[in-house]
Write an enzyme that holds these catalytic residues in place. Structure first.
Site, PDB file in Angstrom:
ATOM      1  N   MET A  81      -8.085   0.381  12.534  1.00 12.43           N
ATOM      2  CA  MET A  81      -9.389   0.155  11.927  1.00 12.43           C
ATOM      3  C   MET A  81     -10.390  -0.440  12.918  1.00 12.43           C
ATOM      4  O   MET A  81     -10.015  -0.972  13.964  1.00 12.43           O
ATOM      5  CB  MET A  81      -9.260  -0.779  10.724  1.00 12.43           C
ATOM      6  CG  MET A  81      -8.441  -0.220   9.584  1.00 12.43           C
ATOM      7  SD  MET A  81      -8.256  -1.369   8.204  1.00 12.43           S
ATOM      8  CE  MET A  81      -9.922  -1.379   7.516  1.00 12.43           C
ATOM      9  N   HIS A  82     -11.659  -0.356  12.574  1.00 14.16           N
ATOM     10  CA  HIS A  82     -12.773  -1.111  13.168  1.00 14.16           C
ATOM     11  C   HIS A  82     -13.244  -0.647  14.548  1.00 14.16           C
ATOM     12  O   HIS A  82     -14.317  -1.048  14.990  1.00 14.16           O
ATOM     13  CB  HIS A  82     -12.433  -2.609  13.274  1.00 14.16           C
ATOM     14  CG  HIS A  82     -11.848  -3.233  12.065  1.00 14.16           C
ATOM     15  ND1 HIS A  82     -12.434  -3.162  10.827  1.00 14.16           N
ATOM     16  CD2 HIS A  82     -10.708  -3.962  11.890  1.00 14.16           C
ATOM     17  CE1 HIS A  82     -11.695  -3.820   9.949  1.00 14.16           C
ATOM     18  NE2 HIS A  82     -10.645  -4.304  10.570  1.00 14.16           N
ATOM     19  N   ASP A 239      -5.432   2.531   8.554  1.00 13.38           N
ATOM     20  CA  ASP A 239      -3.975   2.384   8.665  1.00 13.38           C
ATOM     21  C   ASP A 239      -3.391   1.544   7.536  1.00 13.38           C
ATOM     22  O   ASP A 239      -2.316   1.870   7.015  1.00 13.38           O
ATOM     23  CB  ASP A 239      -3.578   1.827  10.036  1.00 13.38           C
ATOM     24  CG  ASP A 239      -4.271   0.521  10.410  1.00 13.38           C
ATOM     25  OD1 ASP A 239      -5.060  -0.022   9.606  1.00 13.38           O
ATOM     26  OD2 ASP A 239      -4.029   0.048  11.535  1.00 13.38           O
TER      27      ASP A 239
END
Length: 501
Positions: A81-82, A239
């Site tokens: 992520m991110h 995820d």
């Protein structure tokens, strides 16, 4: 027989899973890629590494199984992520991706909080932390204006990989929720946040559901990987959302503990009823119109890998963990805080650093191993406490990741969490969740839950042992004090370190 592929684009490598229509995993392949750390606190990757290593992993899976490419009906994705990937008007990557564990954006986070205040929590449901995407976007705007001026869109890691395989630009809601730019409940990019911070909303890609078909594999990629251009491609998810799907966390009361590089305590939620005020993360699920709440320990499995690489590089994880039952619960008073890269829940502090507390001459190497395992689990307990205090009744937890591969650690989880812990018989983490999304997307099953019932098999359950639960409670009370008692010291040390650099 027909197949789907689940692709999990992780921090250290990519995993490709081939699953048959009857739920059997027939092959998997993993390929690694490097982490780039040009300066302290910087963590980047070259997106081209993701693409090329994924192609090689797909090739390996097909070669292992001899699957006819025409029988691979669908592909879906899970991803770290991110991470920020910036593209120019020709779809080319402008700079290396800035990852979730990059901590250079403290000032940007402060500016976001000061500018938006409580409105940030009302819209994005999460605080401004260094790991999220928006602070990275602002950092590029502030420090690399030439790169920012060239950007026409941003993507997250798995969305860039999917773009390369389809030439389609989209982002699913579960991953978009981790950008700080999404209106989480209303499921749309927030014009309020964009305008307040001077970000063009045109940089934000089209939003889709995780099971949405975004298109097909391109002819070029099909030839490169041995796939068929008729294969449908589905958006996939973050995820943690895919890990939850892969563990069957699709209804109220279901809770997941995932111990990978980072650690996650995640619980399903259907409605925006509780107010967490940033104490834990609140994200859209990979299941349509559902949510999950999540606490994060930044260095969970990473704490163990750091310890192994530093003090026992030639040992295997299996050999290290086999020794922890030779040490009593509480490691004879040796406590470890896993803050070696800062911490997320419940502290949200990029400056805090790890500690071994209570060392004396009686402690052996095995005490330190067990203390690391217990410290990671104590940290996840802090997130679990927040969920329980918010009226989540949690007595049974599914455990996945590295922490679920060792029975000793599973029993420690049961005792520290004071809950029954169940592992999965066919635990493949987020890659299985991605495959489940693909199987649902191609129409093998009428609901996501039906797909889970076919794909997910549950294994042994570990129950809390009352005497150790009580013993761990005492050590846990001491563990919770360490953060506040060492915070000022760590801030001083950071100042000294920064002056030396």
């Amino acid at each position: 027989m027909c197949y789907v592929l689940g692709i999990d684009l992780g921090t250290s490598g990519v995993k490709v899973l081939a699953v048959r229509q009857d739920g059997k995993v027939v092959a998997e392949a993993t390929r690694e890629y490097p982490l780039l750390q040009p300066y302290p606190g910087y963590n980047e990757q070259n997106p081209e590494d993701w693409v090329q290593q994924t192609y090689l992993a797909i090739e390996e899976v097909i070669q292992k199984t001899g699957i006819d490419a025409a029988h691979i009906q669908g592909i879906s994705y899970s991803g770290q992520m991110h991470g920020l990937v910036l593209l120019d008007d020709k779809g080319n990557v402008i700079r290396n991706a800035i990852l979730w564990n990059d901590t250079r954006t403290s000032q940007e986070c402060k500016n976001i909080e000061e500018t938006l205040g409580e409105e940030l929590y009302e819209i994005a449901k999460n605080p401004a932390l260094e790991g999220f995407t928006l602070p990275k976007l602002l950092w590029v705007k502030n420090h690399e204006p030439d790169h920012y001026s060239r950007a026409t869109t941003f993507l997250l890691p798995k969305d860039y990989l999917r773009y390369r395989m389809t030439c389609k630009l989209q982002m699913d809601f579960s991953d978009a929720a981790g950008t700080l730019l999404l209106d989480v409940v209303n499921k749309q990019w927030s014009l309020t946040i964009c305008e307040a911070l001077g970000i063009s909303i045109d940089l934000c890609p089209e939003l889709v559901e995780s099971h949405h078909c975004v298109g097909n594999i391109t002819e070029e990629v099909a030839k490169r990987c041995g796939l068929s251009s008729s294969t449908q491609v589905f958006a996939g998810g973050a995820d943690n959302a895919c890990g939850a799907i892969g563990a069957g966390v699709l209804s109220s009361g279901k809770t997941l503990c995932s111990i990978g590089t980072s650690g996650v305590m995640l619980s399903y939620e259907e409605h925006d009823e509780r107010q967490y005020n940033g104490a834990v993360h609140y994200f859209n699920h990979g299941k349509q119109d559902a949510f999950y709440v999540m606490g994060v320990t930044l260095a969970a499995g990473y704490s163990l890998s750091w310890f192994k690489d530093t003090f026992a590089a030639d040992a295997t994880y299996e050999s290290l963990l086999a020794q922890i039952n030779k040490v009593p619960a509480g490691s004879n008073g040796l406590l470890f805080t896993p803050y070696i890269v800062g911490e997320r829940t419940p502290h949200g502090d990029s400056t805090i650093r790890g500690s071994f507390i209570g060392m004396d001459a009686s402690h052996t190497f095995n005490h330190f191993i067990r203390a690391v395992v217990e410290g990671v689990t104590f940290s996840l307990r802090e997130a679990l406490d927040i969920l329980r205090e918010s009226n989540h009744e949690i007595n049974h937890i599914y455990s996945i990741g590295g922490g679920a591969k060792n029975d000793n650690w599973l029993q420690i989880q049961a005792n520290i969490f004071d809950a029954s812990i169940q592992k999965l018989e066919n635990e493949h983490g987020p890659s299985l969740g991605a495959a489940i999304l693909a199987s649902y997307g191609v129409g093998w099953f009428p609901t996501l839950e039906d797909s889970v019932n076919m794909f997910v098999m549950y294994g042994e359950t570990f129950y809390p042992q009352l005497d150790q639960v009580e013993q761990y409670e005492r050590f846990y009370r001491s563990f919770k004090r360490i953060y506040s008692d060492t915070k000022a010291v760590n801030e001083e040390i950071k100042t000294y370190r920064d002056n030396c650099n």
